[in-house]
Design a protein around this motif. Structure first.
Motif, PDB file in Angstrom:
ATOM      1  N   VAL A 183       0.886  -1.160   0.000  1.00 15.91           N
ATOM      2  CA  VAL A 183       0.000   0.000   0.000  1.00 15.91           C
ATOM      3  C   VAL A 183       0.921   1.206   0.000  1.00 15.91           C
ATOM      4  O   VAL A 183       1.718   1.395   0.924  1.00 15.91           O
ATOM      5  CB  VAL A 183      -0.918   0.025   1.245  1.00 15.91           C
ATOM      6  N   HIS A 184       0.850   2.016  -1.052  1.00 16.66           N
ATOM      7  CA  HIS A 184       1.764   3.151  -1.184  1.00 16.66           C
ATOM      8  C   HIS A 184       1.019   4.311  -1.844  1.00 16.66           C
ATOM      9  O   HIS A 184       0.755   4.296  -3.039  1.00 16.66           O
ATOM     10  CB  HIS A 184       2.983   2.753  -2.010  1.00 16.66           C
ATOM     11  N   ILE A 185       0.678   5.284  -1.035  1.00 15.13           N
ATOM     12  CA  ILE A 185      -0.079   6.451  -1.480  1.00 15.13           C
ATOM     13  C   ILE A 185       0.801   7.684  -1.317  1.00 15.13           C
ATOM     14  O   ILE A 185       1.557   7.790  -0.344  1.00 15.13           O
ATOM     15  CB  ILE A 185      -1.385   6.574  -0.660  1.00 15.13           C
ATOM     16  N   ILE A 208      -3.594  13.963   4.702  1.00  9.49           N
ATOM     17  CA  ILE A 208      -2.729  12.844   5.076  1.00  9.49           C
ATOM     18  C   ILE A 208      -3.318  12.102   6.272  1.00  9.49           C
ATOM     19  O   ILE A 208      -3.326  10.867   6.299  1.00  9.49           O
ATOM     20  CB  ILE A 208      -1.298  13.350   5.383  1.00  9.49           C
ATOM     21  N   LYS A 209      -3.823  12.843   7.236  1.00 12.59           N
ATOM     22  CA  LYS A 209      -4.439  12.233   8.422  1.00 12.59           C
ATOM     23  C   LYS A 209      -5.613  11.340   8.024  1.00 12.59           C
ATOM     24  O   LYS A 209      -5.747  10.214   8.516  1.00 12.59           O
ATOM     25  CB  LYS A 209      -4.904  13.339   9.368  1.00 12.59           C
ATOM     26  N   LYS A 210      -6.451  11.808   7.124  1.00 14.93           N
ATOM     27  CA  LYS A 210      -7.607  11.023   6.668  1.00 14.93           C
ATOM     28  C   LYS A 210      -7.165   9.757   5.919  1.00 14.93           C
ATOM     29  O   LYS A 210      -7.704   8.678   6.144  1.00 14.93           O
ATOM     30  CB  LYS A 210      -8.514  11.875   5.781  1.00 14.93           C
ATOM     31  N   VAL A 211      -6.204   9.903   5.041  1.00 20.09           N
ATOM     32  CA  VAL A 211      -5.714   8.748   4.277  1.00 20.09           C
ATOM     33  C   VAL A 211      -5.020   7.766   5.222  1.00 20.09           C
ATOM     34  O   VAL A 211      -5.251   6.557   5.140  1.00 20.09           O
ATOM     35  CB  VAL A 211      -4.775   9.188   3.140  1.00 20.09           C
ATOM     36  N   ALA A 212      -4.199   8.265   6.141  1.00 18.76           N
ATOM     37  CA  ALA A 212      -3.493   7.394   7.089  1.00 18.76           C
ATOM     38  C   ALA A 212      -4.473   6.642   7.983  1.00 18.76           C
ATOM     39  O   ALA A 212      -4.269   5.455   8.268  1.00 18.76           O
ATOM     40  CB  ALA A 212      -2.519   8.211   7.931  1.00 18.76           C
ATOM     41  N   ALA A 234      -1.789  -0.897  10.302  1.00 14.62           N
ATOM     42  CA  ALA A 234      -0.685   0.025  10.574  1.00 14.62           C
ATOM     43  C   ALA A 234      -0.318   0.761   9.288  1.00 14.62           C
ATOM     44  O   ALA A 234      -0.653   0.319   8.189  1.00 14.62           O
ATOM     45  CB  ALA A 234       0.533  -0.737  11.084  1.00 14.62           C
ATOM     46  N   CYS A 235       0.363   1.880   9.447  1.00 14.02           N
ATOM     47  CA  CYS A 235       0.935   2.564   8.286  1.00 14.02           C
ATOM     48  C   CYS A 235       2.090   3.433   8.741  1.00 14.02           C
ATOM     49  O   CYS A 235       2.285   3.660   9.932  1.00 14.02           O
ATOM     50  CB  CYS A 235      -0.118   3.368   7.528  1.00 14.02           C
ATOM     51  N   ARG A 236       2.836   3.882   7.776  1.00 15.14           N
ATOM     52  CA  ARG A 236       3.902   4.842   8.032  1.00 15.14           C
ATOM     53  C   ARG A 236       3.610   6.082   7.190  1.00 15.14           C
ATOM     54  O   ARG A 236       3.036   5.979   6.097  1.00 15.14           O
ATOM     55  CB  ARG A 236       5.284   4.249   7.711  1.00 15.14           C
ATOM     56  N   VAL A 237       4.006   7.233   7.701  1.00 10.99           N
ATOM     57  CA  VAL A 237       3.854   8.504   6.988  1.00 10.99           C
ATOM     58  C   VAL A 237       5.222   9.160   6.988  1.00 10.99           C
ATOM     59  O   VAL A 237       5.818   9.359   8.054  1.00 10.99           O
ATOM     60  CB  VAL A 237       2.821   9.419   7.690  1.00 10.99           C
ATOM     61  N   LEU A 238       5.739   9.448   5.792  1.00 13.19           N
ATOM     62  CA  LEU A 238       7.071  10.033   5.744  1.00 13.19           C
ATOM     63  C   LEU A 238       7.234  10.959   4.554  1.00 13.19           C
ATOM     64  O   LEU A 238       6.526  10.857   3.551  1.00 13.19           O
ATOM     65  CB  LEU A 238       8.144   8.942   5.715  1.00 13.19           C
ATOM     66  N   THR A 239       8.192  11.860   4.712  1.00 10.41           N
ATOM     67  CA  THR A 239       8.614  12.716   3.611  1.00 10.41           C
ATOM     68  C   THR A 239      10.131  12.667   3.562  1.00 10.41           C
ATOM     69  O   THR A 239      10.778  12.391   4.569  1.00 10.41           O
ATOM     70  CB  THR A 239       8.096  14.158   3.776  1.00 10.41           C
ATOM     71  N   ASN A 240      10.679  12.888   2.399  1.00  9.14           N
ATOM     72  CA  ASN A 240      12.126  12.870   2.218  1.00  9.14           C
ATOM     73  C   ASN A 240      12.641  14.283   1.987  1.00  9.14           C
ATOM     74  O   ASN A 240      11.937  15.131   1.433  1.00  9.14           O
ATOM     75  CB  ASN A 240      12.500  11.985   1.024  1.00  9.14           C
ATOM     76  N   ASP A 280      13.835  12.483  -4.403  1.00  9.18           N
ATOM     77  CA  ASP A 280      14.063  12.370  -5.841  1.00  9.18           C
ATOM     78  C   ASP A 280      13.414  13.506  -6.622  1.00  9.18           C
ATOM     79  O   ASP A 280      14.029  14.100  -7.486  1.00  9.18           O
ATOM     80  CB  ASP A 280      13.536  11.039  -6.382  1.00  9.18           C
ATOM     81  N   SER A 281      12.143  13.768  -6.352  1.00 10.31           N
ATOM     82  CA  SER A 281      11.432  14.837  -7.048  1.00 10.31           C
ATOM     83  C   SER A 281      11.345  16.040  -6.124  1.00 10.31           C
ATOM     84  O   SER A 281      10.902  15.928  -4.978  1.00 10.31           O
ATOM     85  CB  SER A 281      10.028  14.380  -7.452  1.00 10.31           C
ATOM     86  N   LYS A 282      11.769  17.170  -6.611  1.00  8.31           N
ATOM     87  CA  LYS A 282      11.823  18.377  -5.786  1.00  8.31           C
ATOM     88  C   LYS A 282      10.466  19.073  -5.731  1.00  8.31           C
ATOM     89  O   LYS A 282      10.279  20.203  -6.166  1.00  8.31           O
ATOM     90  CB  LYS A 282      12.912  19.320  -6.294  1.00  8.31           C
ATOM     91  N   HIS A 283       9.492  18.348  -5.195  1.00  7.46           N
ATOM     92  CA  HIS A 283       8.133  18.845  -4.959  1.00  7.46           C
ATOM     93  C   HIS A 283       7.711  18.216  -3.639  1.00  7.46           C
ATOM     94  O   HIS A 283       7.820  16.995  -3.477  1.00  7.46           O
ATOM     95  CB  HIS A 283       7.203  18.404  -6.094  1.00  7.46           C
ATOM     96  N   LEU A 284       7.269  19.018  -2.702  1.00 12.49           N
ATOM     97  CA  LEU A 284       6.859  18.511  -1.399  1.00 12.49           C
ATOM     98  C   LEU A 284       5.868  17.365  -1.586  1.00 12.49           C
ATOM     99  O   LEU A 284       4.870  17.511  -2.291  1.00 12.49           O
ATOM    100  CB  LEU A 284       6.215  19.625  -0.578  1.00 12.49           C
ATOM    101  N   HIS A 285       6.172  16.219  -0.995  1.00 15.47           N
ATOM    102  CA  HIS A 285       5.266  15.083  -1.078  1.00 15.47           C
ATOM    103  C   HIS A 285       5.477  14.177   0.128  1.00 15.47           C
ATOM    104  O   HIS A 285       6.558  14.135   0.706  1.00 15.47           O
ATOM    105  CB  HIS A 285       5.447  14.299  -2.384  1.00 15.47           C
ATOM    106  N   TRP A 286       4.419  13.513   0.506  1.00 10.25           N
ATOM    107  CA  TRP A 286       4.429  12.605   1.647  1.00 10.25           C
ATOM    108  C   TRP A 286       3.998  11.229   1.166  1.00 10.25           C
ATOM    109  O   TRP A 286       3.141  11.105   0.295  1.00 10.25           O
ATOM    110  CB  TRP A 286       3.449  13.091   2.713  1.00 10.25           C
ATOM    111  N   HIS A 287       4.566  10.214   1.767  1.00  9.11           N
ATOM    112  CA  HIS A 287       4.205   8.842   1.475  1.00  9.11           C
ATOM    113  C   HIS A 287       3.374   8.309   2.639  1.00  9.11           C
ATOM    114  O   HIS A 287       3.752   8.487   3.797  1.00  9.11           O
ATOM    115  CB  HIS A 287       5.453   7.975   1.306  1.00  9.11           C
ATOM    116  N   ILE A 288       2.262   7.685   2.342  1.00 10.67           N
ATOM    117  CA  ILE A 288       1.455   6.975   3.321  1.00 10.67           C
ATOM    118  C   ILE A 288       1.517   5.520   2.859  1.00 10.67           C
ATOM    119  O   ILE A 288       1.083   5.200   1.758  1.00 10.67           O
ATOM    120  CB  ILE A 288      -0.005   7.471   3.351  1.00 10.67           C
ATOM    121  N   ALA A 289       2.124   4.661   3.677  1.00  6.66           N
ATOM    122  CA  ALA A 289       2.440   3.317   3.217  1.00  6.66           C
ATOM    123  C   ALA A 289       2.189   2.277   4.294  1.00  6.66           C
ATOM    124  O   ALA A 289       2.211   2.566   5.485  1.00  6.66           O
ATOM    125  CB  ALA A 289       3.895   3.255   2.776  1.00  6.66           C
ATOM    126  N   SER A 290       1.953   1.048   3.834  1.00  9.33           N
ATOM    127  CA  SER A 290       1.761  -0.080   4.740  1.00  9.33           C
ATOM    128  C   SER A 290       2.344  -1.332   4.111  1.00  9.33           C
ATOM    129  O   SER A 290       2.291  -1.515   2.898  1.00  9.33           O
ATOM    130  CB  SER A 290       0.285  -0.269   5.045  1.00  9.33           C
TER     131      SER A 290
END
Length: 110
Positions: free
Chosen positions: A39-41, A70-74, A83-89, A95-105
């Motif tokens: 699961v990778h959003i 993000i809270k709703k999706v998580a 469970a899930c993880r929420v992260l940004t790099n 890799d891509s210079k645009h603010l983005h967060w990963h919601i993953a399980s």
């Protein structure tokens, strides 16, 4: 072709079609086009902001809207998968210079 800003150049332009999860006027969450987890959003602002640490204070409203989405999706991912993880790099990890967060399980696919 790899672009500097995949999200503006491909996703938001409509060049790359995505499966949307949740969307508001200013933010979008969709299933990752090349998932690393089962699961990778990805959640992004529709306005170009290069990263969390370059976000200007006058865009705090956008960060709050993004975090609300993000809270709703998580919550949904956690309910469905336990469970899930929420992260940004940042920096070289981003890799891509645009603010983005990963919601993953789940365990990484690779």
């Amino acid at each position: 072709m790899r672009t500097e800003d995949f999200y503006c150049d491909e996703v938001l332009s409509g060049e790359t079609k995505v499966k949307k999860v949740l969307e508001t006027e200013n933010v979008l969450a969709y299933h990752h086009t090349k998932p690393f987890w089962p699961v990778h959003i990805v959640a992004i602002p529709k306005k170009h902001i290069s990263s969390l640490i370059t976000l200007e204070g006058f865009y705090n409203y956008l960060l709050l809207e993004l975090l609300d989405l993000i809270k709703k999706v998580a919550a949904r991912v956690t309910k469905e998968n336990g469970a899930c993880r929420v992260l940004t790099n940042l920096g070289d990890y981003q890799d891509s210079k645009h603010l983005h967060w990963h919601i993953a399980s789940g365990d990484p696919l690779r």
